[in-house]
Design an enzyme around this catalytic site. Structure first.
Site, PDB file in Angstrom:
ATOM      1  N   HIS A   1      -0.533   9.543   2.136  1.00 44.78           N
ATOM      2  CA  HIS A   1      -1.392  10.351   2.689  1.00 44.78           C
ATOM      3  C   HIS A   1      -0.890  10.369   4.198  1.00 44.78           C
ATOM      4  O   HIS A   1      -1.728  11.091   5.066  1.00 44.78           O
ATOM      5  CB  HIS A   1      -2.708   9.662   2.799  1.00 44.78           C
TER       6      HIS A   1
ATOM      7  N   TYR B   1      -8.321  -0.987  -9.112  1.00 43.06           N
ATOM      8  CA  TYR B   1      -6.918  -0.835  -9.478  1.00 43.06           C
ATOM      9  C   TYR B   1      -6.500  -1.382 -10.865  1.00 43.06           C
ATOM     10  O   TYR B   1      -5.328  -1.626 -11.120  1.00 43.06           O
ATOM     11  CB  TYR B   1      -5.933  -1.483  -8.457  1.00 43.06           C
TER      12      TYR B   1
ATOM     13  N   ASN C   1       4.722   5.587  -6.636  1.00 49.01           N
ATOM     14  CA  ASN C   1       3.474   5.433  -6.049  1.00 49.01           C
ATOM     15  C   ASN C   1       3.803   4.975  -4.571  1.00 49.01           C
ATOM     16  O   ASN C   1       3.901   3.674  -4.337  1.00 49.01           O
ATOM     17  CB  ASN C   1       2.728   4.325  -7.030  1.00 49.01           C
TER      18      ASN C   1
ATOM     19  N   HIS D   1      -0.514   7.510  -9.098  1.00 48.55           N
ATOM     20  CA  HIS D   1      -1.435   6.480  -8.475  1.00 48.55           C
ATOM     21  C   HIS D   1      -2.203   6.054  -9.573  1.00 48.55           C
ATOM     22  O   HIS D   1      -2.400   6.777 -10.719  1.00 48.55           O
ATOM     23  CB  HIS D   1      -2.313   7.442  -7.619  1.00 48.55           C
TER      24      HIS D   1
ATOM     25  N   GLU E   1       4.665  12.010  -8.918  1.00 45.15           N
ATOM     26  CA  GLU E   1       3.948  11.224  -8.033  1.00 45.15           C
ATOM     27  C   GLU E   1       2.959  10.433  -8.953  1.00 45.15           C
ATOM     28  O   GLU E   1       2.386  11.020  -9.755  1.00 45.15           O
ATOM     29  CB  GLU E   1       3.310  12.105  -7.209  1.00 45.15           C
TER      30      GLU E   1
ATOM     31  N   ALA F   1      -0.569   3.927   0.308  1.00 42.02           N
ATOM     32  CA  ALA F   1      -1.329   4.604   1.662  1.00 42.02           C
ATOM     33  C   ALA F   1      -0.211   5.487   2.121  1.00 42.02           C
ATOM     34  O   ALA F   1      -0.663   6.554   2.779  1.00 42.02           O
ATOM     35  CB  ALA F   1      -2.023   3.794   2.450  1.00 42.02           C
TER      36      ALA F   1
ATOM     37  N   PRO G   1       3.021   0.267  -0.292  1.00 40.86           N
ATOM     38  CA  PRO G   1       2.411  -0.942   0.618  1.00 40.86           C
ATOM     39  C   PRO G   1       1.170  -1.377  -0.176  1.00 40.86           C
ATOM     40  O   PRO G   1       0.440  -0.711  -0.928  1.00 40.86           O
ATOM     41  CB  PRO G   1       2.051  -0.622   1.902  1.00 40.86           C
ATOM     42  N   ASN G   2       1.088  -2.903  -0.401  1.00 44.99           N
ATOM     43  CA  ASN G   2       0.058  -3.552  -1.026  1.00 44.99           C
ATOM     44  C   ASN G   2       0.061  -3.543  -2.525  1.00 44.99           C
ATOM     45  O   ASN G   2      -0.628  -4.154  -3.124  1.00 44.99           O
ATOM     46  CB  ASN G   2      -1.109  -2.787  -0.259  1.00 44.99           C
TER      47      ASN G   2
ATOM     48  N   ARG H   1     -11.906   9.838  -4.635  1.00 48.11           N
ATOM     49  CA  ARG H   1     -12.245   8.592  -3.668  1.00 48.11           C
ATOM     50  C   ARG H   1     -12.673   9.286  -2.334  1.00 48.11           C
ATOM     51  O   ARG H   1     -12.678  10.477  -2.274  1.00 48.11           O
ATOM     52  CB  ARG H   1     -11.116   7.680  -3.724  1.00 48.11           C
TER      53      ARG H   1
ATOM     54  N   ASP I   1      10.389  14.142   3.537  1.00 49.61           N
ATOM     55  CA  ASP I   1      11.560  14.499   3.837  1.00 49.61           C
ATOM     56  C   ASP I   1      12.697  13.929   2.935  1.00 49.61           C
ATOM     57  O   ASP I   1      13.609  14.744   2.705  1.00 49.61           O
ATOM     58  CB  ASP I   1      12.094  14.149   5.422  1.00 49.61           C
TER      59      ASP I   1
ATOM     60  N   ARG J   1      -6.843  -8.562  -5.941  1.00 45.34           N
ATOM     61  CA  ARG J   1      -8.151  -8.240  -5.512  1.00 45.34           C
ATOM     62  C   ARG J   1      -8.422  -6.774  -5.938  1.00 45.34           C
ATOM     63  O   ARG J   1      -7.378  -6.134  -6.443  1.00 45.34           O
ATOM     64  CB  ARG J   1      -8.284  -8.351  -4.074  1.00 45.34           C
TER      65      ARG J   1
ATOM     66  N   ARG K   1      -8.025  10.331   1.107  1.00 44.94           N
ATOM     67  CA  ARG K   1      -7.033  10.178   0.033  1.00 44.94           C
ATOM     68  C   ARG K   1      -6.845  11.563  -0.732  1.00 44.94           C
ATOM     69  O   ARG K   1      -6.010  11.445  -1.803  1.00 44.94           O
ATOM     70  CB  ARG K   1      -7.422   9.160  -0.796  1.00 44.94           C
TER      71      ARG K   1
END
Ligand code: CA2
Length: 148
Positions: free
Chosen positions: A83, A26, A77, A103, A101, A80, A13-14, A110, A90, A21, A114
Site C-alpha cells: 500500500h 491471518y 506478498n 495476500h 500478487e 504493508a 514486513p511482519n 478491510r 518499479d 498474533r 488497504r
C-alpha cells in the site's frame, strides 16, 4: 522433458510474525509451515521455489532485481509495502517475468487504506482472502501460466 521453472516467493514486513498474533485475520500457520507446504507443492508441480522474507524495503527491491537473472515468476506478498511502495512497483516492472500478487486476508474487506495496491497494476493476477491456502493457489496459477 520441460525445464523446471524457478519461482521466487517473496514475503514482506511482519509476515515472519505469522502464527504469533492475530490468527483471526491471518490464520494460525507460521511462515515456516507455509514455506514447508510451498516446497511440498513445488515438488508435486515440478517447480523450484525460492522462499524469502524481509522486513526491509530495500532488501526486497534487491531480491526482485536479482530475480531478473534467475527466476521465471515472482509471487509476492509485500505486506504493508503493498500500500506504500513505489520502489517495489518499479522493481517489479523491471523484471519482465509474471508477477502474482498475494495476500492472506481479503484486503478489500478491510480498512480503506488497504484497498489500494501499488503492485496490482503490474501483476498478472491477484489472489487474496484465502489465508495460507493462497500460497498453494498462487503456485498452481503460476505453474499454469508458465506451462502455457
Ligand atoms: O493479508 C495479507 O497478506 C497482507 O499483505 C498482510 C499485511 C497487511 O499489511 C496487508 O494489508 C495485507 C500485514 C502482515 C502482518 O502480519 C502479521 C502477522 C502476525 C501478527 C500481526 C501481523
Amino acid at each position: 522433458m520441460t525445464d523446471t521453472h524457478n519461482v521466487l516467493v517473496l514475503n514482506g514486513p511482519n509476515l515472519n510474525m505469522l502464527g504469533v498474533r492475530e490468527p483471526k485475520v491471518y490464520g494460525s500457520e507460521t511462515l515456516e509451515s507455509i514455506e514447508t507446504s510451498c516446497q511440498r507443492i513445488a515438488n508435486r508441480l515440478d517447480i523450484s521455489v525460492l522462499f524469502k522474507q524481509s522486513n526491509i524495503e530495500g532488501t526486497l527491491v534487491s531480491w526482485i532485481q536479482e530475480a531478473r537473472e534467475t527466476q521465471d515468476a515472482i509471487i509476492i506478498n509485500a505486506g504493508a509495502f503493498t500500500h506504500t511502495s513505489i520502489a517495489i512497483l518499479d522493481a517489479l516492472q523491471l523484471v519482465e517475468v509474471p508477477v502474482i500478487e498475494l495476500h492472506l486476508s481479503n484486503i478489500f474487506a478491510r480498512e480503506e487504506f488497504r484497498h489500494h495496491s501499488y503492485i496490482s497494476p503490474c501483476a498478472t493476477g491477484v489472489i487474496c482472502g484465502f489465508g495460507a491456502a493462497g500460497y498453494e493457489l498462487a503456485l498452481e496459477a503460476t505453474k499454469r501460466l508458465l506451462d502455457n
